[in-house]
Design a protein around this motif. Structure first.
Motif, PDB file in Angstrom:
ATOM      1  N   LYS A  11       0.812  -1.218   0.000  1.00 49.16           N
ATOM      2  CA  LYS A  11       0.000   0.000   0.000  1.00 49.16           C
ATOM      3  C   LYS A  11       0.845   1.267   0.000  1.00 49.16           C
ATOM      4  O   LYS A  11       0.314   2.377  -0.045  1.00 49.16           O
ATOM      5  N   GLY A  12       2.164   1.095   0.075  1.00 55.12           N
ATOM      6  CA  GLY A  12       3.019   2.269   0.076  1.00 55.12           C
ATOM      7  C   GLY A  12       4.477   1.910  -0.088  1.00 55.12           C
ATOM      8  O   GLY A  12       4.857   0.736  -0.033  1.00 55.12           O
ATOM      9  N   VAL A  13       5.286   2.948  -0.307  1.00 56.92           N
ATOM     10  CA  VAL A  13       6.728   2.798  -0.457  1.00 56.92           C
ATOM     11  C   VAL A  13       7.390   3.903   0.349  1.00 56.92           C
ATOM     12  O   VAL A  13       7.013   5.076   0.237  1.00 56.92           O
ATOM     13  N   LEU A  14       8.367   3.517   1.154  1.00 53.80           N
ATOM     14  CA  LEU A  14       9.145   4.472   1.938  1.00 53.80           C
ATOM     15  C   LEU A  14      10.550   4.517   1.347  1.00 53.80           C
ATOM     16  O   LEU A  14      11.243   3.498   1.298  1.00 53.80           O
ATOM     17  N   LEU A  15      10.942   5.695   0.856  1.00 54.38           N
ATOM     18  CA  LEU A  15      12.216   5.906   0.175  1.00 54.38           C
ATOM     19  C   LEU A  15      13.146   6.735   1.055  1.00 54.38           C
ATOM     20  O   LEU A  15      12.718   7.748   1.619  1.00 54.38           O
ATOM     21  N   VAL A  16      14.400   6.303   1.153  1.00 47.67           N
ATOM     22  CA  VAL A  16      15.437   7.078   1.832  1.00 47.67           C
ATOM     23  C   VAL A  16      16.590   7.227   0.859  1.00 47.67           C
ATOM     24  O   VAL A  16      16.890   6.299   0.099  1.00 47.67           O
ATOM     25  N   ALA A  17      17.232   8.407   0.838  1.00 46.12           N
ATOM     26  CA  ALA A  17      18.233   8.622  -0.207  1.00 46.12           C
ATOM     27  C   ALA A  17      19.286   9.647   0.189  1.00 46.12           C
ATOM     28  O   ALA A  17      19.092  10.458   1.095  1.00 46.12           O
ATOM     29  N   PHE A  18      20.385   9.571  -0.558  1.00 46.13           N
ATOM     30  CA  PHE A  18      21.481  10.523  -0.437  1.00 46.13           C
ATOM     31  C   PHE A  18      21.741  11.176  -1.783  1.00 46.13           C
ATOM     32  O   PHE A  18      21.417  10.622  -2.837  1.00 46.13           O
ATOM     33  N   ARG A  19      22.377  12.342  -1.708  1.00 43.81           N
ATOM     34  CA  ARG A  19      22.867  13.050  -2.894  1.00 43.81           C
ATOM     35  C   ARG A  19      24.386  13.140  -2.777  1.00 43.81           C
ATOM     36  O   ARG A  19      24.953  12.814  -1.753  1.00 43.81           O
ATOM     37  N   ASP A  20      24.998  13.638  -3.812  1.00 44.44           N
ATOM     38  CA  ASP A  20      26.437  13.909  -3.826  1.00 44.44           C
ATOM     39  C   ASP A  20      27.245  12.630  -3.613  1.00 44.44           C
ATOM     40  O   ASP A  20      26.955  11.625  -4.226  1.00 44.44           O
ATOM     41  N   ASP A  21      28.216  12.667  -2.730  1.00 40.70           N
ATOM     42  CA  ASP A  21      29.123  11.530  -2.570  1.00 40.70           C
ATOM     43  C   ASP A  21      28.735  10.587  -1.438  1.00 40.70           C
ATOM     44  O   ASP A  21      29.459   9.635  -1.158  1.00 40.70           O
ATOM     45  N   LYS A  22      27.612  10.833  -0.774  1.00 38.93           N
ATOM     46  CA  LYS A  22      27.198   9.946   0.307  1.00 38.93           C
ATOM     47  C   LYS A  22      26.640   8.653  -0.275  1.00 38.93           C
ATOM     48  O   LYS A  22      26.000   8.662  -1.320  1.00 38.93           O
ATOM     49  N   VAL A  23      26.885   7.539   0.422  1.00 43.21           N
ATOM     50  CA  VAL A  23      26.455   6.234  -0.065  1.00 43.21           C
ATOM     51  C   VAL A  23      25.575   5.548   0.977  1.00 43.21           C
ATOM     52  O   VAL A  23      25.914   5.506   2.159  1.00 43.21           O
ATOM     53  N   LEU A  24      24.460   5.019   0.512  1.00 42.97           N
ATOM     54  CA  LEU A  24      23.596   4.215   1.368  1.00 42.97           C
ATOM     55  C   LEU A  24      24.104   2.776   1.282  1.00 42.97           C
ATOM     56  O   LEU A  24      23.907   2.100   0.279  1.00 42.97           O
ATOM     57  N   THR A  25      24.778   2.344   2.321  1.00 40.80           N
ATOM     58  CA  THR A  25      25.343   0.995   2.352  1.00 40.80           C
ATOM     59  C   THR A  25      24.292  -0.006   2.816  1.00 40.80           C
ATOM     60  O   THR A  25      23.260   0.378   3.378  1.00 40.80           O
ATOM     61  N   GLU A  26      24.575  -1.275   2.591  1.00 42.28           N
ATOM     62  CA  GLU A  26      23.665  -2.326   3.064  1.00 42.28           C
ATOM     63  C   GLU A  26      23.515  -2.253   4.581  1.00 42.28           C
ATOM     64  O   GLU A  26      22.425  -2.464   5.110  1.00 42.28           O
ATOM     65  N   GLU A  27      24.600  -1.951   5.269  1.00 41.41           N
ATOM     66  CA  GLU A  27      24.576  -1.872   6.732  1.00 41.41           C
ATOM     67  C   GLU A  27      23.648  -0.751   7.215  1.00 41.41           C
ATOM     68  O   GLU A  27      22.823  -0.955   8.105  1.00 41.41           O
ATOM     69  N   VAL A  28      23.762   0.420   6.622  1.00 39.98           N
ATOM     70  CA  VAL A  28      22.904   1.547   7.009  1.00 39.98           C
ATOM     71  C   VAL A  28      21.451   1.258   6.634  1.00 39.98           C
ATOM     72  O   VAL A  28      20.537   1.546   7.409  1.00 39.98           O
ATOM     73  N   PHE A  29      21.241   0.659   5.457  1.00 36.18           N
ATOM     74  CA  PHE A  29      19.884   0.318   5.027  1.00 36.18           C
ATOM     75  C   PHE A  29      19.253  -0.686   5.992  1.00 36.18           C
ATOM     76  O   PHE A  29      18.086  -0.561   6.356  1.00 36.18           O
ATOM     77  N   LYS A  30      20.037  -1.649   6.435  1.00 35.01           N
ATOM     78  CA  LYS A  30      19.544  -2.638   7.398  1.00 35.01           C
ATOM     79  C   LYS A  30      19.179  -1.964   8.727  1.00 35.01           C
ATOM     80  O   LYS A  30      18.133  -2.242   9.309  1.00 35.01           O
ATOM     81  N   LYS A  31      20.042  -1.058   9.200  1.00 38.27           N
ATOM     82  CA  LYS A  31      19.758  -0.333  10.448  1.00 38.27           C
ATOM     83  C   LYS A  31      18.488   0.501  10.319  1.00 38.27           C
ATOM     84  O   LYS A  31      17.687   0.576  11.241  1.00 38.27           O
ATOM     85  N   PHE A  32      18.319   1.133   9.151  1.00 37.73           N
ATOM     86  CA  PHE A  32      17.109   1.912   8.897  1.00 37.73           C
ATOM     87  C   PHE A  32      15.873   1.017   9.013  1.00 37.73           C
ATOM     88  O   PHE A  32      14.910   1.354   9.686  1.00 37.73           O
ATOM     89  N   LYS A  33      15.901  -0.152   8.357  1.00 33.27           N
ATOM     90  CA  LYS A  33      14.760  -1.066   8.404  1.00 33.27           C
ATOM     91  C   LYS A  33      14.499  -1.556   9.827  1.00 33.27           C
ATOM     92  O   LYS A  33      13.341  -1.660  10.241  1.00 33.27           O
ATOM     93  N   GLU A  34      15.566  -1.814  10.579  1.00 36.71           N
ATOM     94  CA  GLU A  34      15.404  -2.240  11.980  1.00 36.71           C
ATOM     95  C   GLU A  34      14.805  -1.123  12.820  1.00 36.71           C
ATOM     96  O   GLU A  34      13.988  -1.371  13.706  1.00 36.71           O
ATOM     97  N   THR A  35      15.213   0.102  12.552  1.00 40.24           N
ATOM     98  CA  THR A  35      14.692   1.259  13.297  1.00 40.24           C
ATOM     99  C   THR A  35      13.204   1.446  13.042  1.00 40.24           C
ATOM    100  O   THR A  35      12.444   1.748  13.952  1.00 40.24           O
ATOM    101  N   ILE A  36      12.800   1.244  11.788  1.00 45.32           N
ATOM    102  CA  ILE A  36      11.378   1.346  11.447  1.00 45.32           C
ATOM    103  C   ILE A  36      10.599   0.286  12.216  1.00 45.32           C
ATOM    104  O   ILE A  36       9.480   0.514  12.656  1.00 45.32           O
TER     105      ILE A  36
END
Length: 153
Positions: free
Chosen positions: A114-139
């Motif tokens: 029913k929805g999509v939650l998007l998180v993103a960076f610009r420039d030289d920042k990188v969304l790593t698997e580790e940070v993405f996993k922490k984000f999902k755990e935080t949610i």
């Protein structure tokens, strides 16, 4: 008042953005049949322009469309190396917001995306698997009236 009205999506995405120092956090929700099951980026924080308001999301196309279709999270740590420049028109939120790295998770209700939650960076920042996993755990398992657990086959 329904449960969607009692949950403050804008406040929640702003807190997520602050907690992880994301450049952009956006939430798209699927509207019911009377609105032809359309979806748009409705709640956004960290945007550079208001172009996202004009984007109508289609199942199977773009970031949200891919997540809506598959029901699975999507992580692209480096947009330039993973999407050909000629294919970027298929990802209007990436172009509109100049995103270089992003992740998106499906939000379910009644076993349907029913929805999509998007998180993103610009420039030289990188969304790593580790940070993405922490984000999902935080949610956690719930995000307001929705849950983000992948569908079990």
């Amino acid at each position: 008042m329904n449960e969607q009205q009692t949950f403050n999506f804008q406040l929640e995405i702003e807190q997520i953005r602050k907690a992880f120092d994301f450049d952009l956090v956006a939430l798209a929700l699927v509207h019911p049949a009377e609105r032809r099951f359309t979806s748009k980026w409705e709640y956004v924080t960290g945007n550079k322009s208001n172009r996202y308001k004009r984007l109508t999301l289609q199942t199977g196309k773009g970031v949200a469309g891919a997540v809506l279709k598959t029901g699975k999270p999507l992580l692209m740590s480096d947009v330039k190396s993973l999407i050909d420049e000629g294919e970027l028109f298929n990802y209007p939120i990436i172009v509109a917001e100049k995103l270089t790295s992003f992740g998106a998770i499906p939000l379910y209700k009644y076993n349907r995306v029913k929805g999509v939650l998007l998180v993103a960076f610009r420039d030289d920042k990188v969304l790593t698997e580790e940070v993405f996993k922490k984000f999902k755990e935080t949610i956690g398992s719930r995000f307001g009236p929705y849950y983000n657990k992948e569908m079990v086959k």
